[in-house]
Design an enzyme around this catalytic site. Sequence first.
Site, PDB file in Angstrom:
ATOM      1  CG  ASP A  50      14.400  -0.361   3.293  1.00  0.00           C
ATOM      2  OD1 ASP A  50      13.662   0.547   2.865  1.00  0.00           O
ATOM      3  OD2 ASP A  50      15.111  -1.070   2.551  1.00  0.00           O
ATOM      4  CG  HIS A  83      13.465   2.228  -6.107  1.00  0.00           C
ATOM      5  ND1 HIS A  83      12.308   2.289  -5.355  1.00  0.00           N
ATOM      6  CD2 HIS A  83      14.500   2.382  -5.222  1.00  0.00           C
ATOM      7  CE1 HIS A  83      12.635   2.488  -4.078  1.00  0.00           C
ATOM      8  NE2 HIS A  83      13.947   2.540  -3.970  1.00  0.00           N
ATOM      9  CG  HIS A  95      15.121   7.201  -2.882  1.00  0.00           C
ATOM     10  ND1 HIS A  95      16.309   7.079  -2.208  1.00  0.00           N
ATOM     11  CD2 HIS A  95      14.455   6.026  -2.685  1.00  0.00           C
ATOM     12  CE1 HIS A  95      16.380   5.886  -1.646  1.00  0.00           C
ATOM     13  NE2 HIS A  95      15.257   5.225  -1.911  1.00  0.00           N
ATOM     14  CE1 TYR A 106      19.897   7.141   1.078  1.00  0.00           C
ATOM     15  CE2 TYR A 106      19.211   8.095  -1.010  1.00  0.00           C
ATOM     16  CZ  TYR A 106      19.541   6.999  -0.247  1.00  0.00           C
ATOM     17  OH  TYR A 106      19.525   5.746  -0.817  1.00  0.00           O
ATOM     18  CD  GLU A 136      12.078   5.508  -0.030  1.00  0.00           C
ATOM     19  OE1 GLU A 136      11.573   4.723  -0.885  1.00  0.00           O
ATOM     20  OE2 GLU A 136      13.074   5.198   0.652  1.00  0.00           O
ATOM     21  NE  ARG A 154      14.256  -4.389  -1.911  1.00  0.00           N
ATOM     22  CZ  ARG A 154      14.492  -3.288  -1.172  1.00  0.00           C
ATOM     23  NH1 ARG A 154      13.468  -2.657  -0.607  1.00  0.00           N
ATOM     24  NH2 ARG A 154      15.722  -2.855  -1.007  1.00  0.00           N
TER      25      ARG A 154
END
Length: 343
Positions: A248, A101, A175, A177, A308, A76
């Site tokens: 996060d 992003h 990114h 998962y 990340e 961000r």
Amino acid sequence: MLQEEELKHQTMRKWIIQKGKSPRVELLNLGARVQRIWAKDRNGVEENILLSYAGPEQYERDNIFLGAVVGPVAGRIPEGRMTAADVEHPLTTNEGRHHLHGGDGGFGNVYWEADAGEDDQQAWVRFSIHRTDGTDGYPGNVKASVTYIVEAGGDFTVEYDGESDTDTWFSPTQHMYINLSGNNKRPVTEQHAEIHASEVLELDRELIPTGKLFSTAGTPFELNGDKPLGEHINSFHEQVRDVAGGIDHFFILEEGKEPQASVWDESSGRQLDIITSAPGAVVYTSNNGPEQDFEAGPKEKHRGICIETQQLPVDFAHLGKPTAYLSAKNHFQSSTTLRMNTR
């Protein structure tokens, strides 16, 4: 092995690469995505260790950056305000009043050019893109590439390159998962993670770094692998609570430690070690459920963990580590290697 597939789609294409002991990796040109990684458990059973969608149309509707390269800047940017060469540039805002992003036209939302090759020891696909000055508000004509390489010895490496004709910001990441249970059989709350980091960037309730660091010691962010991720997430710590019940956060990686991060699943025996040249990594425990169904397993929160690897936010330049600021004089290079094992 290097295989290219035509999909029943006008513009989306797939590549499958594997070499020797490497995992089998499936790639898409939309967002330079990693769609699947096939890896064996301790009994030799091969399963997909990423969260994936089944079809091309789902990837076009994706809103969680599933398996995509995100950028030009991962994460961000508060209020979409970016300063380069002493000039402030207003960026598009796509998460409330903030830029996330790379914006709506970011790396994960566009098609990349691709070329592929292999030799006796490696197979690779190199995705490349040119962004014109002013795209989503970013200054500079930017050339970027992401190269996925599988090696006969077993490693899977992601290499990032970039350059701009004016000063700008540039810090992409992958990114993926990750869910080492295989085919999304169990949530990542049952898996373990170790991150070699003693400090984490504090976030406000809009997930923006406050400018402060806090120590991981004695907090849910002390990820040393001694207990499942669920015991870290099930916490009343305000930093866990404020990100929808999970992690996060940007971890500043300790120098001289390798691998810098590891994830493992005791039931399957799969372990993934991460070796990177990046100074930090955002660890995200998929704290919000997706809108679309996954190819396998339920579509609920905490089904994957993203690690990340990326540069520090520009506001933390005083720490003396590489940040997202890219001078026109410099060429950006970074690499992250994923190494599969069993235990």
